[in-house]
Design a protein around this motif. Structure first.
Motif, PDB file in Angstrom:
ATOM      1  N   TYR A 166       0.860  -1.190   0.000  1.00 15.23           N
ATOM      2  CA  TYR A 166       0.000   0.000   0.000  1.00 15.23           C
ATOM      3  C   TYR A 166       0.891   1.233   0.000  1.00 15.23           C
ATOM      4  O   TYR A 166       2.055   1.177   0.420  1.00 15.23           O
ATOM      5  N   PRO A 167       0.387   2.385  -0.470  1.00 22.87           N
ATOM      6  CA  PRO A 167       1.241   3.576  -0.606  1.00 22.87           C
ATOM      7  C   PRO A 167       1.472   4.274   0.728  1.00 22.87           C
ATOM      8  O   PRO A 167       0.579   4.366   1.566  1.00 22.87           O
ATOM      9  N   VAL A 168       2.704   4.773   0.891  1.00 22.75           N
ATOM     10  CA  VAL A 168       3.101   5.500   2.091  1.00 22.75           C
ATOM     11  C   VAL A 168       3.928   6.709   1.682  1.00 22.75           C
ATOM     12  O   VAL A 168       4.428   6.800   0.559  1.00 22.75           O
ATOM     13  N   ALA A 169       4.089   7.628   2.628  1.00 25.88           N
ATOM     14  CA  ALA A 169       4.905   8.816   2.400  1.00 25.88           C
ATOM     15  C   ALA A 169       5.447   9.283   3.742  1.00 25.88           C
ATOM     16  O   ALA A 169       5.062   8.774   4.805  1.00 25.88           O
ATOM     17  N   SER A 170       6.340  10.248   3.709  1.00 25.52           N
ATOM     18  CA  SER A 170       6.830  10.845   4.945  1.00 25.52           C
ATOM     19  C   SER A 170       5.672  11.547   5.653  1.00 25.52           C
ATOM     20  O   SER A 170       4.655  11.896   5.024  1.00 25.52           O
ATOM     21  N   PRO A 171       5.764  11.763   6.963  1.00 20.02           N
ATOM     22  CA  PRO A 171       4.672  12.443   7.675  1.00 20.02           C
ATOM     23  C   PRO A 171       4.301  13.784   7.055  1.00 20.02           C
ATOM     24  O   PRO A 171       3.109  14.103   6.937  1.00 20.02           O
ATOM     25  N   ALA A 172       5.304  14.568   6.640  1.00 21.22           N
ATOM     26  CA  ALA A 172       5.011  15.890   6.069  1.00 21.22           C
ATOM     27  C   ALA A 172       4.273  15.764   4.742  1.00 21.22           C
ATOM     28  O   ALA A 172       3.280  16.478   4.491  1.00 21.22           O
ATOM     29  N   LEU A 173       4.737  14.869   3.878  1.00 22.99           N
ATOM     30  CA  LEU A 173       4.080  14.705   2.574  1.00 22.99           C
ATOM     31  C   LEU A 173       2.690  14.101   2.750  1.00 22.99           C
ATOM     32  O   LEU A 173       1.735  14.498   2.058  1.00 22.99           O
ATOM     33  N   ALA A 174       2.542  13.153   3.673  1.00 23.56           N
ATOM     34  CA  ALA A 174       1.227  12.564   3.925  1.00 23.56           C
ATOM     35  C   ALA A 174       0.243  13.614   4.437  1.00 23.56           C
ATOM     36  O   ALA A 174      -0.933  13.619   4.053  1.00 23.56           O
ATOM     37  N   ARG A 176       0.308  16.788   3.760  1.00 24.63           N
ATOM     38  CA  ARG A 176      -0.046  17.673   2.638  1.00 24.63           C
ATOM     39  C   ARG A 176      -1.074  17.002   1.722  1.00 24.63           C
ATOM     40  O   ARG A 176      -1.984  17.672   1.214  1.00 24.63           O
ATOM     41  N   LEU A 177      -0.934  15.699   1.500  1.00 22.01           N
ATOM     42  CA  LEU A 177      -1.884  14.994   0.643  1.00 22.01           C
ATOM     43  C   LEU A 177      -3.248  14.811   1.310  1.00 22.01           C
ATOM     44  O   LEU A 177      -4.271  14.726   0.633  1.00 22.01           O
ATOM     45  N   GLY A 178      -3.255  14.730   2.650  1.00 21.93           N
ATOM     46  CA  GLY A 178      -4.510  14.513   3.361  1.00 21.93           C
ATOM     47  C   GLY A 178      -4.878  13.047   3.392  1.00 21.93           C
ATOM     48  O   GLY A 178      -4.300  12.218   2.679  1.00 21.93           O
ATOM     49  N   PRO A 179      -5.868  12.675   4.217  1.00 25.43           N
ATOM     50  CA  PRO A 179      -6.261  11.261   4.349  1.00 25.43           C
ATOM     51  C   PRO A 179      -6.920  10.725   3.085  1.00 25.43           C
ATOM     52  O   PRO A 179      -7.786  11.371   2.495  1.00 25.43           O
ATOM     53  N   ASN A 180      -6.491   9.548   2.691  1.00 20.13           N
ATOM     54  CA  ASN A 180      -7.054   8.843   1.546  1.00 20.13           C
ATOM     55  C   ASN A 180      -7.218   9.750   0.320  1.00 20.13           C
ATOM     56  O   ASN A 180      -8.333   9.927  -0.200  1.00 20.13           O
ATOM     57  N   PRO A 181      -6.143  10.323  -0.183  1.00 19.61           N
ATOM     58  CA  PRO A 181      -6.250  11.223  -1.344  1.00 19.61           C
ATOM     59  C   PRO A 181      -6.656  10.455  -2.597  1.00 19.61           C
ATOM     60  O   PRO A 181      -6.437   9.234  -2.692  1.00 19.61           O
ATOM     61  N   PRO A 182      -7.227  11.119  -3.581  1.00 19.16           N
ATOM     62  CA  PRO A 182      -7.566  10.440  -4.835  1.00 19.16           C
ATOM     63  C   PRO A 182      -6.303   9.991  -5.562  1.00 19.16           C
ATOM     64  O   PRO A 182      -5.219  10.538  -5.346  1.00 19.16           O
ATOM     65  N   SER A 188       0.220  12.862  -8.988  1.00 21.90           N
ATOM     66  CA  SER A 188       0.840  14.171  -9.180  1.00 21.90           C
ATOM     67  C   SER A 188       2.177  14.278  -8.446  1.00 21.90           C
ATOM     68  O   SER A 188       2.942  15.213  -8.668  1.00 21.90           O
ATOM     69  N   GLU A 189       2.446  13.311  -7.559  1.00 27.79           N
ATOM     70  CA  GLU A 189       3.699  13.293  -6.815  1.00 27.79           C
ATOM     71  C   GLU A 189       4.730  12.409  -7.527  1.00 27.79           C
ATOM     72  O   GLU A 189       4.407  11.661  -8.439  1.00 27.79           O
ATOM     73  N   THR A 190       5.969  12.522  -7.087  1.00 28.73           N
ATOM     74  CA  THR A 190       7.021  11.613  -7.554  1.00 28.73           C
ATOM     75  C   THR A 190       6.765  10.224  -6.987  1.00 28.73           C
ATOM     76  O   THR A 190       6.568  10.065  -5.780  1.00 28.73           O
ATOM     77  N   LEU A 191       6.750   9.223  -7.843  1.00 30.09           N
ATOM     78  CA  LEU A 191       6.582   7.839  -7.393  1.00 30.09           C
ATOM     79  C   LEU A 191       7.961   7.206  -7.251  1.00 30.09           C
ATOM     80  O   LEU A 191       8.784   7.261  -8.169  1.00 30.09           O
ATOM     81  N   VAL A 192       8.207   6.618  -6.097  1.00 33.06           N
ATOM     82  CA  VAL A 192       9.490   5.988  -5.809  1.00 33.06           C
ATOM     83  C   VAL A 192       9.294   4.470  -5.850  1.00 33.06           C
ATOM     84  O   VAL A 192       8.320   3.958  -5.292  1.00 33.06           O
ATOM     85  N   VAL A 237       6.244   9.376  -3.027  1.00 33.01           N
ATOM     86  CA  VAL A 237       5.320   8.367  -2.510  1.00 33.01           C
ATOM     87  C   VAL A 237       5.789   7.001  -3.005  1.00 33.01           C
ATOM     88  O   VAL A 237       6.195   6.856  -4.156  1.00 33.01           O
ATOM     89  N   GLY A 238       5.744   6.003  -2.131  1.00 32.57           N
ATOM     90  CA  GLY A 238       6.194   4.675  -2.519  1.00 32.57           C
ATOM     91  C   GLY A 238       5.316   3.595  -1.931  1.00 32.57           C
ATOM     92  O   GLY A 238       4.431   3.861  -1.108  1.00 32.57           O
TER      93      GLY A 238
END
Length: 304
Positions: A166-174, A176-182, A188-192, A237-238
């Motif tokens: 499942y996708p995860v991100a750093s606390p700051a990036l998460a 900014r995206l908000g809970p359960n983003p579309p 729109s983010e960099t995929l790692v 996001v990875g």
């Protein structure tokens, strides 16, 4: 009557093998615990002894020449023969040695943490931690751990454990995206990702969104533990591979951004030669599979 042999220094041969495995003098230096300059000198000594170039230097590292490929293969075979020749004396001392080829990320994220449960006074692992696929048929190793779909010919392959992603991100990036983003916001983010896009393809495919190859803005790393470090640094996001990546979520280094988790099509497999293995190899295999059976993936907290 004995004759003296003209041989390059052993340290030159180990430097050539390490550089050949990694494609980098810097990585070889790290593996052998010496400086980059020492690796360069040792490789040059081997090249001077042979009278041919073993490596071509380029901006990102080195690549072996055709002569280098042949020389490394022969030296590797010789080292394997030397290692195997010691088995009878090792066994006399009451300890069986099993040679294991293991991927670096898997070694760091799982094997090293359970190694004390796998080894004892009667069974020890001789570990080769590298990306190169060791040749089981030639006896380079007894067991290998490979990542993929398990459809390899000429070997026995058994999945170690099921992974969910499942996708995860750093606390700051998460945040900014908000809970359960579309999905559009995630894209729109960099995929790692690691060496393949299989995990991303599977997760996006569950949303009906194709992802066949990386985009220019996406980032690829060879090792999954490097992916986790990049995500923690906020590079994008990875995919969290549970259970291997669970500690990063448990301690807050990474934050799930979606409750949807799907099976990872590529798993770690324990691979052995066909036929009946010697008893020590069968014992090592069974110990690894028993410990792996205790591992279970954990869903993202928002899905629990």
């Amino acid at each position: 009557m004995t004759h003296s042999l003209s041989l390059p220094p052993l340290e030159s041969l180990t430097a050539v093998l390490a550089a050949g495995r990694s494609g980098s003098f810097s990585a070889a230096a790290l593996e052998l615990g010496v400086t980059h300059a020492a690796i360069s000198r040792r490789v040059q000594a081997a090249e001077s002894w042979l009278g041919v170039a073993l490596f071509e230097r380029h901006g990102r590292g080195v690549r072996t020449t055709p002569d280098g490929d042949r020389f490394i293969a022969r030296v590797g075979e010789a080292f394997t023969m030397i290692a195997r020749s010691g088995d009878q004396w090792r066994q006399r001392r009451g300890t069986e040695i099993v040679r294991l080829s293991i991927l670096p990320a898997f070694a760091k994220l799982w094997l090293f943490q359970v190694l004390d449960k796998l080894q004892d006074a009667h069974l020890r692992f001789d570990m080769l931690v590298e990306h190169r696929l060791a040749d089981l048929d030639k006896g380079e190793v007894d067991i290998a751990v490979r990542c993929g779909n398990g459809q390899w010919t000429g070997v026995n392959s058994t999945p170690l454990f099921q992974e969910m992603i499942y996708p995860v991100a750093s606390p700051a990036l998460a945040a900014r995206l908000g809970p359960n983003p579309p999905v559009s916001a995630i894209l729109s983010e960099t995929l790692v990702h690691d060496s393949t896009v299989t995990a991303w393809r599977a997760w996006l495919g569950a949303h009906g969104v194709p992802y066949n190859k990386p985009r220019p803005q996406d980032i690829r790393f060879e090792d999954y533990d490097t992916v986790l470090a990049a995500l923690q640094a906020g590079l994008g996001v990875g995919m969290l591979r549970s259970p291997l990546g669970d500690p990063w979520v448990a301690d807050g280094r990474l934050v799930p951004i979606s409750p949807l988790w799907v099976p990872n099509p590529y798993l770690y497999h324990l691979v052995t030669r066909t036929g009946t293995p010697r008893p020590a190899v069968a014992e090592a295999r069974d110990r690894m599979l028993t410990l792996a059976a205790e591992v279970r993936p954990a869903p993202p907290p928002s899905a629990r």
